[in-house]
Design a protein around this motif. Structure first.
Motif, PDB file in Angstrom:
ATOM      1  N   GLN A  40      79.851 -44.764 -60.715  1.00 16.89           N
ATOM      2  CA  GLN A  40      79.921 -44.460 -62.145  1.00 16.89           C
ATOM      3  C   GLN A  40      78.662 -43.727 -62.604  1.00 16.89           C
ATOM      4  N   MET A  41      77.524 -44.139 -62.077  1.00 14.32           N
ATOM      5  CA  MET A  41      76.266 -43.489 -62.431  1.00 14.32           C
ATOM      6  C   MET A  41      76.291 -42.011 -62.047  1.00 14.32           C
ATOM      7  N   ASN A  42      76.749 -41.723 -60.835  1.00  9.08           N
ATOM      8  CA  ASN A  42      76.790 -40.340 -60.370  1.00  9.08           C
ATOM      9  C   ASN A  42      77.821 -39.512 -61.133  1.00  9.08           C
ATOM     10  N   GLU A  43      78.958 -40.103 -61.445  1.00  9.60           N
ATOM     11  CA  GLU A  43      79.967 -39.391 -62.238  1.00  9.60           C
ATOM     12  C   GLU A  43      79.417 -39.057 -63.624  1.00  9.60           C
ATOM     13  N   THR A  44      78.737 -40.005 -64.226  1.00  8.75           N
ATOM     14  CA  THR A  44      78.179 -39.791 -65.556  1.00  8.75           C
ATOM     15  C   THR A  44      77.079 -38.738 -65.518  1.00  8.75           C
ATOM     16  N   ALA A  45      76.273 -38.763 -64.472  1.00 11.45           N
ATOM     17  CA  ALA A  45      75.215 -37.755 -64.338  1.00 11.45           C
ATOM     18  C   ALA A  45      75.808 -36.353 -64.342  1.00 11.45           C
ATOM     19  N   GLN A  46      76.915 -36.169 -63.647  1.00 10.02           N
ATOM     20  CA  GLN A  46      77.567 -34.863 -63.624  1.00 10.02           C
ATOM     21  C   GLN A  46      78.097 -34.495 -65.006  1.00 10.02           C
ATOM     22  N   GLN A  47      78.667 -35.458 -65.694  1.00  6.12           N
ATOM     23  CA  GLN A  47      79.212 -35.218 -67.032  1.00  6.12           C
ATOM     24  C   GLN A  47      78.116 -34.819 -68.018  1.00  6.12           C
ATOM     25  N   LEU A  48      76.930 -35.363 -67.836  1.00  2.83           N
ATOM     26  CA  LEU A  48      75.825 -35.069 -68.739  1.00  2.83           C
ATOM     27  C   LEU A  48      75.070 -33.798 -68.360  1.00  2.83           C
ATOM     28  N   GLY A  49      75.495 -33.156 -67.271  1.00  2.53           N
ATOM     29  CA  GLY A  49      74.840 -31.925 -66.853  1.00  2.53           C
ATOM     30  C   GLY A  49      73.587 -32.137 -66.026  1.00  2.53           C
ATOM     31  N   MET A  50      73.467 -33.310 -65.413  1.00  4.75           N
ATOM     32  CA  MET A  50      72.307 -33.607 -64.570  1.00  4.75           C
ATOM     33  C   MET A  50      72.590 -33.087 -63.159  1.00  4.75           C
ATOM     34  N   LYS A  51      72.232 -31.832 -62.931  1.00  5.58           N
ATOM     35  CA  LYS A  51      72.644 -31.133 -61.723  1.00  5.58           C
ATOM     36  C   LYS A  51      71.817 -31.481 -60.489  1.00  5.58           C
ATOM     37  N   ASN A  52      70.656 -32.047 -60.679  1.00  7.51           N
ATOM     38  CA  ASN A  52      69.764 -32.336 -59.544  1.00  7.51           C
ATOM     39  C   ASN A  52      69.459 -33.825 -59.451  1.00  7.51           C
ATOM     40  N   THR A  53      70.503 -34.616 -59.635  1.00  2.57           N
ATOM     41  CA  THR A  53      70.367 -36.074 -59.596  1.00  2.57           C
ATOM     42  C   THR A  53      71.413 -36.667 -58.670  1.00  2.57           C
ATOM     43  N   HIS A  54      70.985 -37.640 -57.885  1.00  4.87           N
ATOM     44  CA  HIS A  54      71.917 -38.421 -57.070  1.00  4.87           C
ATOM     45  C   HIS A  54      71.375 -39.832 -56.933  1.00  4.87           C
ATOM     46  N   PHE A  55      72.203 -40.802 -57.296  1.00  5.62           N
ATOM     47  CA  PHE A  55      71.819 -42.204 -57.216  1.00  5.62           C
ATOM     48  C   PHE A  55      72.405 -42.847 -55.956  1.00  5.62           C
ATOM     49  N   VAL A  56      71.612 -43.684 -55.311  1.00  7.87           N
ATOM     50  CA  VAL A  56      72.133 -44.507 -54.211  1.00  7.87           C
ATOM     51  C   VAL A  56      72.041 -45.989 -54.561  1.00  7.87           C
ATOM     52  N   ASN A  57      71.289 -46.312 -55.611  1.00 10.83           N
ATOM     53  CA  ASN A  57      71.232 -47.680 -56.117  1.00 10.83           C
ATOM     54  C   ASN A  57      70.921 -47.638 -57.606  1.00 10.83           C
ATOM     55  N   THR A  58      70.851 -48.771 -58.224  1.00  8.31           N
ATOM     56  CA  THR A  58      70.649 -48.829 -59.673  1.00  8.31           C
ATOM     57  C   THR A  58      69.185 -48.947 -60.078  1.00  8.31           C
ATOM     58  N   THR A  59      68.322 -49.245 -59.113  1.00  3.42           N
ATOM     59  CA  THR A  59      66.948 -49.619 -59.427  1.00  3.42           C
ATOM     60  C   THR A  59      65.922 -48.522 -59.185  1.00  3.42           C
ATOM     61  N   GLY A  60      66.245 -47.557 -58.332  1.00  2.00           N
ATOM     62  CA  GLY A  60      65.264 -46.562 -57.938  1.00  2.00           C
ATOM     63  C   GLY A  60      64.410 -46.990 -56.766  1.00  2.00           C
ATOM     64  N   LEU A  61      64.668 -48.185 -56.236  1.00  2.00           N
ATOM     65  CA  LEU A  61      63.970 -48.627 -55.025  1.00  2.00           C
ATOM     66  C   LEU A  61      64.325 -47.746 -53.840  1.00  2.00           C
ATOM     67  N   ASP A  62      63.397 -47.600 -52.890  1.00  2.00           N
ATOM     68  CA  ASP A  62      63.742 -47.001 -51.616  1.00  2.00           C
ATOM     69  C   ASP A  62      64.800 -47.872 -50.947  1.00  2.00           C
ATOM     70  N   VAL A  63      65.703 -47.248 -50.223  1.00  2.00           N
ATOM     71  CA  VAL A  63      66.774 -47.998 -49.571  1.00  2.00           C
ATOM     72  C   VAL A  63      66.206 -49.087 -48.666  1.00  2.00           C
ATOM     73  N   ALA A  64      65.106 -48.803 -48.003  1.00  2.00           N
ATOM     74  CA  ALA A  64      64.499 -49.780 -47.096  1.00  2.00           C
ATOM     75  C   ALA A  64      64.033 -51.035 -47.818  1.00  2.00           C
ATOM     76  N   ASP A  65      63.828 -50.951 -49.139  1.00  2.00           N
ATOM     77  CA  ASP A  65      63.371 -52.105 -49.905  1.00  2.00           C
ATOM     78  C   ASP A  65      64.517 -52.867 -50.563  1.00  2.00           C
ATOM     79  N   MET A  66      65.739 -52.380 -50.376  1.00  2.00           N
ATOM     80  CA  MET A  66      66.905 -53.096 -50.900  1.00  2.00           C
ATOM     81  C   MET A  66      67.258 -54.263 -49.985  1.00  2.00           C
ATOM     82  N   PRO A  67      67.925 -55.306 -50.507  1.00  2.00           N
ATOM     83  CA  PRO A  67      68.405 -56.381 -49.632  1.00  2.00           C
ATOM     84  C   PRO A  67      69.277 -55.802 -48.517  1.00  2.00           C
TER      85      PRO A  67
END
Length: 446
Positions: A161-188
């Motif tokens: 949903q975050m990525n779909e919304t980013a596209q709708q808002l015109g955020m052309k250089n954004t991609h989310f892989v989590n909700t927090t902004g943590l590096d993937v290695a720091d996720m559970p």
């Protein structure tokens, strides 16, 4: 802030009562600013001596770009990514999908988060509002993840949903892989995404998201300006807002040099990978600006990112002013009237419905180079009442700050009444049109 929790250590620049907290935290398209800037625009930008990998400054009212540096570079945003969760939670409440007083039970993913958090335990219950404030004020990773799971069913479903919304808002250089902004290695480990990659966002996109938050849900500022948070009644201490630029910090000795007039949001971010980031907003003398800095070097506790942001705000407030390039209730050259059918008059005078105001360098002149109108109907059917919206005009002008050709739209309204003509008037008008056309046809034969 996104960082592993460490025991308290004495820091010379901050008093013990403000840093003895176990959690570090932070605060929280328009077409006018979507897309890459031209080389001409980039070359016209002044050298602000910014110590940041990327930076961006815009007018929060119009989305007009005032300054940019590497604005479209994809960079890790750290906790600034949480602005999208904040946006979607507000939208869900607005749409009636959830309520602020809904009770949410903490799950395994949220309880296992590291970095900035309010230390939610599995099974612990809190309202949506409590978790939302913890996310916005304390930059709590655990509260953010739990809200995402409550809305999306799982964090990864919510990320879609975050990525779909980013596209709708015109955020052309954004991609989310989590909700927090943590590096993937720091996720559970059990909740890491399988697709690879990291969360990335550009400075322009961060400003775009902030723009929509301020436009669509300005009430968010009532949360983002909260100076400190005591999450539970049993908690012995409150944690101060990580946004040291808040105007309310002007009387706190250790934060006084960072406090900036009018600052009431939005979101900080820090990880070792992202460096120090900040998306801030300030309202002064009726003008609100949005500033973004990304990957500012320096220690987490030295406040350099806020000093760099202050340079952007100073540049905007000191060098720009609002200029009304089109005044309300005035005609536009070349489109002073619109045709009317079956009216007592064959046309109606039209004027602008509101002002068109932009930010321009102080002392500069802005000229309209072209005006076009799209009428609601052509011709307009009578009757037409004074004040009726009859169309929308587009005006072109050259932005004196960047040299780019810009456009703005304004409603056009009727400046007089045109009543419907009686049948007798229409009859004789029709005869007149007939003979006029006949005469023109005869003349054309010779």
């Amino acid at each position: 802030m996104n960082r592993p929790h460490t025991p308290y250590r004495r820091l010379p620049s901050i008093s013990k009562r403000f840093v003895s907290m176990s959690v570090l935290f932070g605060m929280l398209s328009m077409m006018l600013f979507a897309g890459s800037a031209s080389a001409a625009a980039a070359s016209s930008m002044p050298d602000l001596q910014l110590n940041a990998q990327a930076a961006f400054l815009m007018d929060a009212e119009t989305g007009q770009v005032l300054y940019e540096h590497n604005a479209d570079d994809k960079l890790p945003p750290a906790s600034m990514a949480k602005m999208m969760t904040e946006y979607l939670v507000e939208k869900a409440v607005e749409q009636g999908k959830i309520k602020w007083d809904d009770v949410v039970t903490t799950g395994e993913n949220a309880a296992a988060q590291v970095g900035s958090r309010v230390f939610l335990a599995k099974g612990e219950k809190h309202t949506v509002k409590e978790l939302y404030v913890a996310m916005a004020v304390a930059s709590a990773n655990d509260a953010t993840v739990q809200l995402a799971e409550f809305l999306g069913g799982s964090e990864q479903a919510f990320v879609e949903q975050m990525n779909e919304t980013a596209q709708q808002l015109g955020m052309k250089n954004t991609h989310f892989v989590n909700t927090t902004g943590l590096d993937v290695a720091d996720m559970p480990k059990n909740f890491r995404p399988s697709g690879g990659g990291e969360t990335m966002m550009s400075a322009r996109d961060s400003a775009t998201l902030a723009y929509h938050i301020l436009k669509e849900m300005p009430q968010f500022l009532e949360v983002s300006k909260i100076p400190s948070l005591k999450f539970r009644e049993r908690d012995k201490t409150s944690t101060p807002n990580w946004n040291w630029m808040l105007e309310s910090n002007k009387n706190i000795p250790n934060f006084r040099k960072f406090a900036y007039p009018g600052v009431d949001g939005l979101k900080t971010g820090h990880t070792p990978t992202a460096g120090n980031c900040f998306t801030g907003t300030s309202l002064r003398n009726g003008t609100r600006l949005i500033a973004v800095v990304m990957n500012v070097p320096g220690g987490l506790y030295d406040g350099t990112r806020f000093l760099e942001t202050a340079k952007l705000f100073d540049y905007g407030f000191n060098n720009f002013e609002k200029k009304t390039i089109v005044e309300a209730k005035t005609p536009l050259k070349g489109i002073e009237t619109l045709k009317v059918s079956k009216g007592k008059h064959s046309s109606v005078p039209v004027v602008t419905g509101q002002d068109v105001t932009i930010m321009a360098p102080k002392g500069s002149t802005v000229n309209i180079t072209e005006s076009t109108i799209k009428a609601n109907q052509d011709p307009l059917p009578a009757p037409v009442k004074q004040g009726d919206k009859v169309g929308t005009a587009t005006v072109k002008y050259t932005d004196p700050a960047t040299g780019k050709e810009m456009t703005a739209t304004v409603d056009m309204v009727a400046n007089d009444d045109v009543n419907k003509a009686g049948w007798l008037s229409l009859f004789f008008r029709g005869i007149g049109h007939f003979f006029s056309s006949l005469f023109k046809g005869i003349v054309g034969l010779f």
